[in-house]
Design an enzyme around this catalytic site. Structure first.
Site, PDB file in Angstrom:
ATOM      1  N   CYS A  95      79.539  47.731 -20.973  1.00 45.64           N
ATOM      2  CA  CYS A  95      80.799  48.158 -20.368  1.00 45.64           C
ATOM      3  C   CYS A  95      80.819  47.670 -18.925  1.00 45.64           C
ATOM      4  O   CYS A  95      79.782  47.694 -18.246  1.00 45.64           O
ATOM      5  CB  CYS A  95      80.891  49.688 -20.413  1.00 45.64           C
ATOM      6  SG  CYS A  95      82.340  50.351 -19.553  1.00 45.64           S
ATOM      7  N   THR A  96      81.993  47.258 -18.482  1.00 39.39           N
ATOM      8  CA  THR A  96      82.108  46.694 -17.124  1.00 39.39           C
ATOM      9  C   THR A  96      81.614  47.633 -16.025  1.00 39.39           C
ATOM     10  O   THR A  96      81.150  47.186 -14.990  1.00 39.39           O
ATOM     11  CB  THR A  96      83.597  46.407 -16.815  1.00 39.39           C
ATOM     12  OG1 THR A  96      84.377  47.527 -17.243  1.00 39.39           O
ATOM     13  CG2 THR A  96      84.063  45.150 -17.478  1.00 39.39           C
ATOM     14  N   HIS A  97      81.756  48.942 -16.263  1.00 36.08           N
ATOM     15  CA  HIS A  97      81.419  49.895 -15.199  1.00 36.08           C
ATOM     16  C   HIS A  97      79.925  50.191 -15.099  1.00 36.08           C
ATOM     17  O   HIS A  97      79.474  50.724 -14.098  1.00 36.08           O
ATOM     18  CB  HIS A  97      82.154  51.216 -15.441  1.00 36.08           C
ATOM     19  CG  HIS A  97      83.629  51.141 -15.198  1.00 36.08           C
ATOM     20  ND1 HIS A  97      84.445  50.268 -15.881  1.00 36.08           N
ATOM     21  CD2 HIS A  97      84.431  51.820 -14.348  1.00 36.08           C
ATOM     22  CE1 HIS A  97      85.689  50.422 -15.470  1.00 36.08           C
ATOM     23  NE2 HIS A  97      85.701  51.358 -14.537  1.00 36.08           N
ATOM     24  N   CYS A 153      86.085  42.387 -19.926  1.00 35.72           N
ATOM     25  CA  CYS A 153      86.149  43.716 -20.535  1.00 35.72           C
ATOM     26  C   CYS A 153      85.402  43.712 -21.877  1.00 35.72           C
ATOM     27  O   CYS A 153      85.727  42.928 -22.779  1.00 35.72           O
ATOM     28  CB  CYS A 153      87.608  44.089 -20.755  1.00 35.72           C
ATOM     29  SG  CYS A 153      87.836  45.692 -21.496  1.00 35.72           S
ATOM     30  N   ASN A 154      84.422  44.585 -21.996  1.00 38.58           N
ATOM     31  CA  ASN A 154      83.653  44.659 -23.244  1.00 38.58           C
ATOM     32  C   ASN A 154      84.536  45.091 -24.408  1.00 38.58           C
ATOM     33  O   ASN A 154      84.392  44.610 -25.523  1.00 38.58           O
ATOM     34  CB  ASN A 154      82.515  45.668 -23.100  1.00 38.58           C
ATOM     35  CG  ASN A 154      81.329  45.109 -22.347  1.00 38.58           C
ATOM     36  OD1 ASN A 154      80.331  44.740 -22.928  1.00 38.58           O
ATOM     37  ND2 ASN A 154      81.455  45.022 -21.038  1.00 38.58           N
ATOM     38  N   THR A 155      85.447  46.020 -24.134  1.00 33.78           N
ATOM     39  CA  THR A 155      86.308  46.522 -25.207  1.00 33.78           C
ATOM     40  C   THR A 155      87.172  45.392 -25.766  1.00 33.78           C
ATOM     41  O   THR A 155      87.273  45.216 -26.987  1.00 33.78           O
ATOM     42  CB  THR A 155      87.188  47.680 -24.668  1.00 33.78           C
ATOM     43  OG1 THR A 155      86.334  48.690 -24.125  1.00 33.78           O
ATOM     44  CG2 THR A 155      88.038  48.272 -25.754  1.00 33.78           C
ATOM     45  N   ASP A 177      90.138  41.926 -17.006  1.00 30.96           N
ATOM     46  CA  ASP A 177      89.560  43.224 -17.375  1.00 30.96           C
ATOM     47  C   ASP A 177      90.683  44.260 -17.469  1.00 30.96           C
ATOM     48  O   ASP A 177      91.786  44.040 -16.954  1.00 30.96           O
ATOM     49  CB  ASP A 177      88.529  43.676 -16.334  1.00 30.96           C
ATOM     50  CG  ASP A 177      87.895  45.009 -16.717  1.00 30.96           C
ATOM     51  OD1 ASP A 177      87.570  45.189 -17.907  1.00 30.96           O
ATOM     52  OD2 ASP A 177      87.757  45.897 -15.855  1.00 30.96           O
ATOM     53  N   SER A 178      90.364  45.376 -18.087  1.00 32.02           N
ATOM     54  CA  SER A 178      91.345  46.448 -18.164  1.00 32.02           C
ATOM     55  C   SER A 178      91.606  47.066 -16.792  1.00 32.02           C
ATOM     56  O   SER A 178      92.619  47.739 -16.600  1.00 32.02           O
ATOM     57  CB  SER A 178      90.847  47.527 -19.131  1.00 32.02           C
ATOM     58  OG  SER A 178      89.554  47.938 -18.740  1.00 32.02           O
ATOM     59  N   TYR A 238      91.160  51.050 -21.696  1.00 26.14           N
ATOM     60  CA  TYR A 238      91.322  50.439 -23.007  1.00 26.14           C
ATOM     61  C   TYR A 238      90.338  51.070 -24.014  1.00 26.14           C
ATOM     62  O   TYR A 238      90.580  51.060 -25.207  1.00 26.14           O
ATOM     63  CB  TYR A 238      91.012  48.938 -22.935  1.00 26.14           C
ATOM     64  CG  TYR A 238      92.114  48.054 -22.379  1.00 26.14           C
ATOM     65  CD1 TYR A 238      93.174  48.563 -21.627  1.00 26.14           C
ATOM     66  CD2 TYR A 238      92.083  46.674 -22.608  1.00 26.14           C
ATOM     67  CE1 TYR A 238      94.162  47.724 -21.116  1.00 26.14           C
ATOM     68  CE2 TYR A 238      93.063  45.828 -22.110  1.00 26.14           C
ATOM     69  CZ  TYR A 238      94.098  46.355 -21.361  1.00 26.14           C
ATOM     70  OH  TYR A 238      95.072  45.522 -20.865  1.00 26.14           O
ATOM     71  N   GLY A 239      89.246  51.576 -23.476  1.00 26.15           N
ATOM     72  CA  GLY A 239      88.133  52.020 -24.325  1.00 26.15           C
ATOM     73  C   GLY A 239      88.445  53.183 -25.244  1.00 26.15           C
ATOM     74  O   GLY A 239      87.710  53.442 -26.193  1.00 26.15           O
ATOM     75  N   GLU A 247      85.015  55.664 -11.850  1.00 23.20           N
ATOM     76  CA  GLU A 247      86.338  55.478 -11.241  1.00 23.20           C
ATOM     77  C   GLU A 247      86.593  56.516 -10.142  1.00 23.20           C
ATOM     78  O   GLU A 247      87.311  56.269  -9.188  1.00 23.20           O
ATOM     79  CB  GLU A 247      87.435  55.622 -12.302  1.00 23.20           C
ATOM     80  CG  GLU A 247      87.406  54.538 -13.354  1.00 23.20           C
ATOM     81  CD  GLU A 247      88.260  53.339 -12.988  1.00 23.20           C
ATOM     82  OE1 GLU A 247      89.297  53.529 -12.350  1.00 23.20           O
ATOM     83  OE2 GLU A 247      87.874  52.212 -13.360  1.00 23.20           O
TER      84      GLU A 247
HETATM   85  N1  DGL Z   1      86.570  47.535 -19.135  1.00 23.02           N
HETATM   86  C1  DGL Z   1      86.191  48.478 -20.166  1.00 23.02           C
HETATM   87  C2  DGL Z   1      84.993  47.933 -20.918  1.00 23.02           C
HETATM   88  O1  DGL Z   1      84.216  47.154 -20.408  1.00 23.02           O
HETATM   89  C3  DGL Z   1      85.909  49.848 -19.584  1.00 23.02           C
HETATM   90  C4  DGL Z   1      87.128  50.543 -19.042  1.00 23.02           C
HETATM   91  C5  DGL Z   1      88.180  50.828 -20.110  1.00 23.02           C
HETATM   92  O2  DGL Z   1      87.923  51.647 -21.010  1.00 23.02           O
HETATM   93  O3  DGL Z   1      89.240  50.230 -20.023  1.00 23.02           O
HETATM   94  O4  DGL Z   1      84.805  48.294 -22.050  1.00 23.02           O
END
Ligand code: DGL
Length: 269
Positions: free
Chosen positions: A186-188, A75-77, A12-13, A44-45, A154
Site C-alpha cells: 500500500c502506498t501509505h 496505487c496498489n489497489t 495514485d488515489s 480506493y481501497g 492521513e
Molecule cells: N493508494 C492506496 C493503495 O496503495 C491506498 C489508499 C486508498 O485506499 O485509496 O492501495
C-alpha cells in the site's frame, strides 16, 4: 518533444503515491514528474472493482494527454484490480507496483513464507499471492488487510502509539505463521516502516514496493534508451481536490514544497 524529454506520469488515489515519487526523484533526479492524485475520491481501497476501474480509466485518459513517456500506477489497489484493463487502452507503458514488490519478496525470503499487507480491495483481489505463486509456486503467502492504517497516516499519526498498537494487532497473526518477509502492499505503508520493523523484529525483511518500482522505472528507461539527459525538471502535481492536508503531507513526504499544484476534475474525463 523528443520521447526522452517527456515526463513520467505517476497516478495514485491520493497523497500516498508521493512515496513512489520520492523514490523516483532519488534514483532519477533529472526526470520530470507529472503526478495525479485523486484526493476527491480517496480511498480506493474500500471500493468495489467496478468503481476502481472507472476512476482509474478516467485518470489514465487525463494522463495520456500530458506529454509523457511512461506511467507508473503507484496505487496498489489500482495495480491489483485494474492494471490489466488499463494496459489495454494505453499506448504508453504502464508500470504497476505489484510485480516489483512480489519479485523482491520472492528474492529475499529464506523460509518461503511471505506476508502481504494492503487495503481490503488489494487483499481481496488475491493479486499478490497469484503473482508470487507464478514466480515461485512453493512459496506460502499470508495476506492481511489493514484498513485502519491509511486513515491513521492521513491524519498525520504515523508515529503515534495508537498506530503502533493497531499495526501490532494486524501483524501478530502473520508473525505467528512465521513470515520472514513482509511486503508493504500500500502506498501509505512506507511511511510506517519504523513502526513495522519494530513490531516484526530485525529478522523479518520489509519489502518497500515504492523503492522497487523506482528501480523498475530506471531499468525500463535504460532499456528503451529514453532516459532524460541533465537539466533540472519542473514537476507538476495534479489533484482532484486541493486540501491543506495534501499540501502538508506532500511537503512531509517529499521534503520540499509542491510547486505547480493544480486541480483537475476527473469526473470530466
Ligand atoms: N493508494 C492506496 C493503495 O496503495 C491506498 C489508499 C486508498 O485506499 O485509496 O492501495
Amino acid at each position: 518533444m523528443k520521447l526522452r524529454d517527456r515526463g513520467i506520469g505517476v497516478f495514485d488515489s491520493g497523497v500516498g503515491g508521493l512515496t513512489v515519487v520520492r523514490e523516483i526523484m532519488r534514483l532519477l533526479p533529472e526526470e520530470r514528474i507529472v503526478y495525479l492524485g485523486d484526493t476527491a475520491r480517496l480511498p480506493y481501497g474500500s471500493k468495489s472493482p467496478k468503481v476502481v476501474d472507472k476512476f482509474s480509466s478516467q485518470a489514465l485518459r487525463f494522463l495520456l494527454k500530458q506529454d509523457l513517456k511512461l506511467i507508473v500506477i503507484a496505487c496498489n489497489t489500482v495495480s491489483a484490480l485494474s492494471l490489466r484493463k488499463l494496459r489495454k487502452s494505453s499506448p504508453l507503458p504502464l508500470i504497476g507496483v505489484l510485480e516489483s514488490g512480489a519479485k523482491r519478496g520472492v528474492e529475499v525470503t529464506r523460509n518461503g513464507i511471505i506476508g502481504v499487507i494492503g487495503t481490503k480491495a488489494t487483499i481481496r483481489s488475491r493479486a499478490y499471492p497469484k503473482l508470487i505463486r507464478s514466480l515461485a509456486p512453493q512459496v506460502k503467502v499470508i495476506s492481511r488487510s489493514c484498513p485502519l492504517l491509511v486513515p491513521l497516516v492521513e491524519e498525520g499519526w504515523s508515529k503515534s502509539k495508537i498506530t503502533y498498537q493497531v499495526a501490532s494487532i494486524y501483524l501478530k497473526p502473520l508473525l505467528r505463521q512465521d513470515i520472514d518477509t513482509l511486503i508493504l502492499g500500500c502506498t501509505h505503508y512506507p511511511l510506517l516502516k519504523g513502526i513495522f520493523q519494530d513490531i516484526v523484529g530485525e529478522k523479518v525483511v520489509l519489502v518497500d514496493s515504492a523503492q522497487e518500482v523506482a528501480k523498475k522505472v530506471k531499468e525500463l528507461l535504460r532499456r528503451r534508451n529514453i532516459r532524460k539527459r541533465g537539466g533540472s525538471p519542473e514537476h507538476t502535481f495534479y489533484i482532484s481536490d486541493i486540501s491543506r492536508r495534501f499540501v502538508h503531507m506532500g511537503r512531509q513526504i517529499l521534503g520540499r514544497e509542491l510547486n505547480n499544484l493544480r486541480e483537475v476534475n476527473l469526473e470530466e474525463w
